[in-house]
Design a protein around this motif. Structure first.
Motif, PDB file in Angstrom:
ATOM      1  N   ILE A   1      33.937 -18.537   8.364  1.00 51.46           N
ATOM      2  CA  ILE A   1      34.748 -17.477   8.968  1.00 51.46           C
ATOM      3  C   ILE A   1      35.919 -16.854   8.210  1.00 51.46           C
ATOM      4  N   THR A   2      36.509 -18.210   7.866  1.00 47.34           N
ATOM      5  CA  THR A   2      38.242 -17.742   6.994  1.00 47.34           C
ATOM      6  C   THR A   2      37.930 -17.022   5.442  1.00 47.34           C
ATOM      7  N   GLU A   3      36.511 -17.572   4.873  1.00 49.87           N
ATOM      8  CA  GLU A   3      36.467 -16.457   3.804  1.00 49.87           C
ATOM      9  C   GLU A   3      36.194 -15.102   3.640  1.00 49.87           C
ATOM     10  N   LEU A   4      35.034 -14.932   4.677  1.00 46.81           N
ATOM     11  CA  LEU A   4      34.973 -13.175   4.572  1.00 46.81           C
ATOM     12  C   LEU A   4      35.153 -12.948   5.692  1.00 46.81           C
ATOM     13  N   SER A   5      36.809 -13.229   6.395  1.00 45.83           N
ATOM     14  CA  SER A   5      37.349 -12.443   7.515  1.00 45.83           C
ATOM     15  C   SER A   5      37.950 -11.567   7.553  1.00 45.83           C
ATOM     16  N   GLU A   6      38.117 -11.243   5.809  1.00 43.98           N
ATOM     17  CA  GLU A   6      38.748 -10.467   4.978  1.00 43.98           C
ATOM     18  C   GLU A   6      37.890  -9.349   5.143  1.00 43.98           C
ATOM     19  N   VAL A   7      36.555  -9.426   4.604  1.00 51.15           N
ATOM     20  CA  VAL A   7      35.852  -8.389   4.605  1.00 51.15           C
ATOM     21  C   VAL A   7      34.168  -7.694   6.073  1.00 51.15           C
ATOM     22  N   GLN A   8      34.895  -8.772   6.833  1.00 53.57           N
ATOM     23  CA  GLN A   8      34.744  -8.405   8.268  1.00 53.57           C
ATOM     24  C   GLN A   8      34.033  -7.077   8.651  1.00 53.57           C
ATOM     25  N   ASP A   9      34.941  -6.456   8.465  1.00 56.59           N
ATOM     26  CA  ASP A   9      34.847  -4.623   8.775  1.00 56.59           C
ATOM     27  C   ASP A   9      33.564  -3.891   7.799  1.00 56.59           C
ATOM     28  N   GLN A  10      33.851  -4.809   6.816  1.00 56.23           N
ATOM     29  CA  GLN A  10      32.779  -4.010   5.848  1.00 56.23           C
ATOM     30  C   GLN A  10      31.244  -4.645   6.287  1.00 56.23           C
ATOM     31  N   LEU A  11      31.118  -5.124   6.797  1.00 57.80           N
ATOM     32  CA  LEU A  11      29.909  -5.846   7.055  1.00 57.80           C
ATOM     33  C   LEU A  11      28.902  -5.133   7.888  1.00 57.80           C
ATOM     34  N   PRO A  12      27.589  -5.162   8.332  1.00 56.83           N
ATOM     35  CA  PRO A  12      26.586  -4.431   8.975  1.00 56.83           C
ATOM     36  C   PRO A  12      26.909  -5.015  10.076  1.00 56.83           C
ATOM     37  N   GLY A  13      26.519  -4.433  10.966  1.00 56.15           N
ATOM     38  CA  GLY A  13      26.283  -4.362  12.808  1.00 56.15           C
ATOM     39  C   GLY A  13      25.688  -5.336  13.109  1.00 56.15           C
ATOM     40  N   TYR A  14      25.752  -5.946  14.264  1.00 56.01           N
ATOM     41  CA  TYR A  14      24.673  -6.667  15.153  1.00 56.01           C
ATOM     42  C   TYR A  14      23.194  -5.616  15.370  1.00 56.01           C
ATOM     43  N   PRO A  15      21.836  -6.763  15.423  1.00 53.96           N
ATOM     44  CA  PRO A  15      21.896  -7.348  15.051  1.00 53.96           C
ATOM     45  C   PRO A  15      21.312  -7.781  13.481  1.00 53.96           C
ATOM     46  N   ILE A  16      21.739  -6.833  12.595  1.00 53.33           N
ATOM     47  CA  ILE A  16      21.277  -6.879  11.358  1.00 53.33           C
ATOM     48  C   ILE A  16      22.233  -7.946  10.427  1.00 53.33           C
ATOM     49  N   GLN A  17      23.903  -8.087  10.742  1.00 52.78           N
ATOM     50  CA  GLN A  17      24.274  -9.287   9.854  1.00 52.78           C
ATOM     51  C   GLN A  17      23.730 -10.964  10.709  1.00 52.78           C
ATOM     52  N   ASN A  18      23.356 -10.588  12.013  1.00 50.03           N
ATOM     53  CA  ASN A  18      22.338 -11.952  12.249  1.00 50.03           C
ATOM     54  C   ASN A  18      21.649 -11.796  11.425  1.00 50.03           C
ATOM     55  N   ALA A  19      20.833 -11.349  11.292  1.00 52.32           N
ATOM     56  CA  ALA A  19      19.244 -11.394  10.795  1.00 52.32           C
ATOM     57  C   ALA A  19      20.112 -12.211   9.641  1.00 52.32           C
ATOM     58  N   LEU A  20      20.656 -10.878   8.309  1.00 54.87           N
ATOM     59  CA  LEU A  20      21.367 -11.625   7.749  1.00 54.87           C
ATOM     60  C   LEU A  20      21.857 -12.723   6.688  1.00 54.87           C
ATOM     61  N   THR A  21      22.627 -13.698   7.714  1.00 55.95           N
ATOM     62  CA  THR A  21      23.011 -14.650   7.932  1.00 55.95           C
ATOM     63  C   THR A  21      22.061 -15.912   8.729  1.00 55.95           C
TER      64      THR A  21
ATOM     65  N   THR B   1      35.419 -13.931  15.749  1.00 51.20           N
ATOM     66  CA  THR B   1      34.963 -13.545  14.789  1.00 51.20           C
ATOM     67  C   THR B   1      33.430 -12.319  14.468  1.00 51.20           C
ATOM     68  N   LYS B   2      33.849 -11.192  13.464  1.00 52.34           N
ATOM     69  CA  LYS B   2      32.387 -10.492  13.516  1.00 52.34           C
ATOM     70  C   LYS B   2      31.294 -11.294  12.113  1.00 52.34           C
ATOM     71  N   VAL B   3      31.707 -12.323  11.720  1.00 49.52           N
ATOM     72  CA  VAL B   3      30.580 -12.244  10.151  1.00 49.52           C
ATOM     73  C   VAL B   3      29.958 -13.287  10.536  1.00 49.52           C
ATOM     74  N   PHE B   4      29.570 -13.743  11.636  1.00 52.72           N
ATOM     75  CA  PHE B   4      28.334 -14.487  11.711  1.00 52.72           C
ATOM     76  C   PHE B   4      26.575 -13.366  11.680  1.00 52.72           C
ATOM     77  N   SER B   5      27.332 -12.575  12.836  1.00 49.62           N
ATOM     78  CA  SER B   5      26.270 -11.620  13.110  1.00 49.62           C
ATOM     79  C   SER B   5      26.586  -9.950  12.906  1.00 49.62           C
ATOM     80  N   GLY B   6      27.973  -9.688  13.153  1.00 53.60           N
ATOM     81  CA  GLY B   6      28.330  -8.390  13.231  1.00 53.60           C
ATOM     82  C   GLY B   6      28.739  -7.932  14.636  1.00 53.60           C
TER      83      GLY B   6
END
Ligand SMILES: Cc1cc2nc3c(=O)[nH]c(=O)nc-3n(C[C@H](O)[C@H](O)[C@H](O)COP(=O)(O)O)c2cc1C
Length: 377
Positions: free
Chosen positions: A308-328, A292-297
């Motif tokens: 993971i289950t709830e966000l997996s559908e939108v994971q490609d819209q999330l920012p990349g690492y390390p920004i998504q990691n910082a957001l979560t 999965t990429k949902v936690f960290s990008g």
């Protein structure tokens, strides 16, 4: 030379070719690292998310507990940019989790990054706003490792610069890189890295892939070891899904000079993993892990949970690492405080169903005896 002595044990100055995987995020306590080194393996401090001062303190605490060799692991990082709109959209998706955890609404852009090991700046480029991760912390971490006289350093997510490698060589530091496919192994060797960890797709935690798309670095360990061993002159260490002496022996039969095991150490009393995380691992089946990429990008393997289950559908819209990691980060931290594993990142390899809750010294004895049975000359 026969088991357990080989060129890896000689190079690293250890009794058994077993490296405890660095696991950033508080798992690799000084107790864990020292217990592995005292048992004849190479303990590793996962320092990727640590501030320089915290690294210094952890090194001192390890040195109080062992005079054997151990390694410090860092995330090679470069500045990364992300469109502000993507960050704002991600924060919108994360809002229900923050609300459930009573966390404050973040600032639209620099949410939850203030006490991160990463440093961020906001800049305006071509009239669109960008969030920039500076990568500055990594260079400070390298400086601390050198100042502290650490002589075994491992890396993931890339390769240190030529200048850094030259400094390591000058100071006699042994460097260990991570490869998920052959090209990465070749580049690591040609750049002067001393040992390559072959990270199979079974591995828990983040993928170390730094050349190509992460999907291109998803080889099974059984495939990756022989391919890398055929191409490289430096020792290859096998990582991913190795949980006991059977896995250690199999990796050696395939040509690996050693193993790096992470998940198998998570449920030991010495590990700093949260008690709910340990319990989840002990309750799991081999069906439980997903990439999965949902936690960290960045693509990583862990136990499937609600986040993971709830966000997996939108994971490609999330920012990349390390920004998504910082957001979560605030969400993961609060979830841990409230004993909510469904919102925590529970990194684990595919072998997690074989996790045991026993002290490091006992486990290592068991694994090494078992490996010796299979590797008898
Ligand atoms: C909880 C966890 C955290 C990890 N953190 C790091 C890390 O900080 N640096 C690193 O190089 N590898 C990290 N890894 C990956 C390991 O180095 C290794 O590839 C992996 O643990 C091997 O697979 P296994 O977990 O099935 O043994 C992590 C793995 C786990 C399970």
């Amino acid at each position: 030379m026969s088991w357990p002595n080989n060129r890896l044990t000689q190079l690293l100055g250890i009794d058994y070719p077993l490296i405890q995987a660095p696991m950033a995020g508080g798992v690799t306590t000084p107790e864990l690292v020292a217990a592995v080194s005292n048992a004849g393996g190479l303990g590793s401090l996962g320092a990727g998310y640590m501030k320089p001062e915290a690294i210094r303190q952890a090194i001192a605490a390890i040195r109080q507990r062992t005079d054997r060799p151990f390694a410090v692991n860092l995330f090679v990082s470069e500045p990364v940019k992300e469109e502000a709109q993507r960050v704002i959209a991600a924060n919108r998706l994360l809002a229900p989790y923050r609300e459930a955890l009573n966390l404050p609404e973040p600032e639209p852009l620099l949410s939850a990054v203030a006490d991160d090991s990463e440093e961020f700046t906001v800049s305006l480029e071509d009239s669109s706003e960008m969030l920039v991760s500076t990568g500055a912390n990594y260079h400070e971490q390298v400086a601390v490792v050198l100042e502290e006289g650490i002589d075994r350093v491992s890396f993931t997510f890339g390769i240190p610069s030529d200048a850094e490698i030259a400094t390591f060589k000058q100071r006699g530091v042994i460097t260990i890189g991570t490869a998920t496919h052959v090209l990465e192994g070749i580049v690591l060797e040609e750049t002067g890295i001393d040992v390559v960890v072959a990270q199979g797709m079974e591995a828990g935690g983040h993928r170390g892939t730094f050349i190509g798309r992460p999907e291109q670095g998803l080889l099974s360990l059984m495939t990756l070891i022989p391919i890398l061993v055929d191409q490289l002159r430096i020792p290859v260490v096998a990582a991913g899904g190795i949980m006991d002496g059977r896995g250690i022996a199999a990796a050696h039969h395939l040509g690996a000079s050693g193993v790096q095991m992470g998940t198998a150490f998570l449920t030991t009393p010495e590990s700093g993993a949260h008690s709910m995380y340990k319990q989840a691992l002990l309750d799991t089946t081999e069906m439980s892990t997903v990439l999965t990429k949902v936690f960290s990008g960045k693509l990583a393997r862990g136990l499937q949970n609600r986040f993971i289950t709830e966000l997996s559908e939108v994971q490609d819209q999330l920012p990349g690492y390390p920004i998504q990691n910082a957001l979560t980060r605030d969400i993961r931290r609060a979830a841990a405080e409230h004993d909510m594993p469904e919102l925590m990142s529970l990194w684990a390899g595919t072998g997690c169903a074989l996790c045991q809750s026993r002290p490091v010294a006992e486990l290592m004895r068991q694994w090494l005896d078992q490996a010796a049975q299979y590797l008898k000359p």
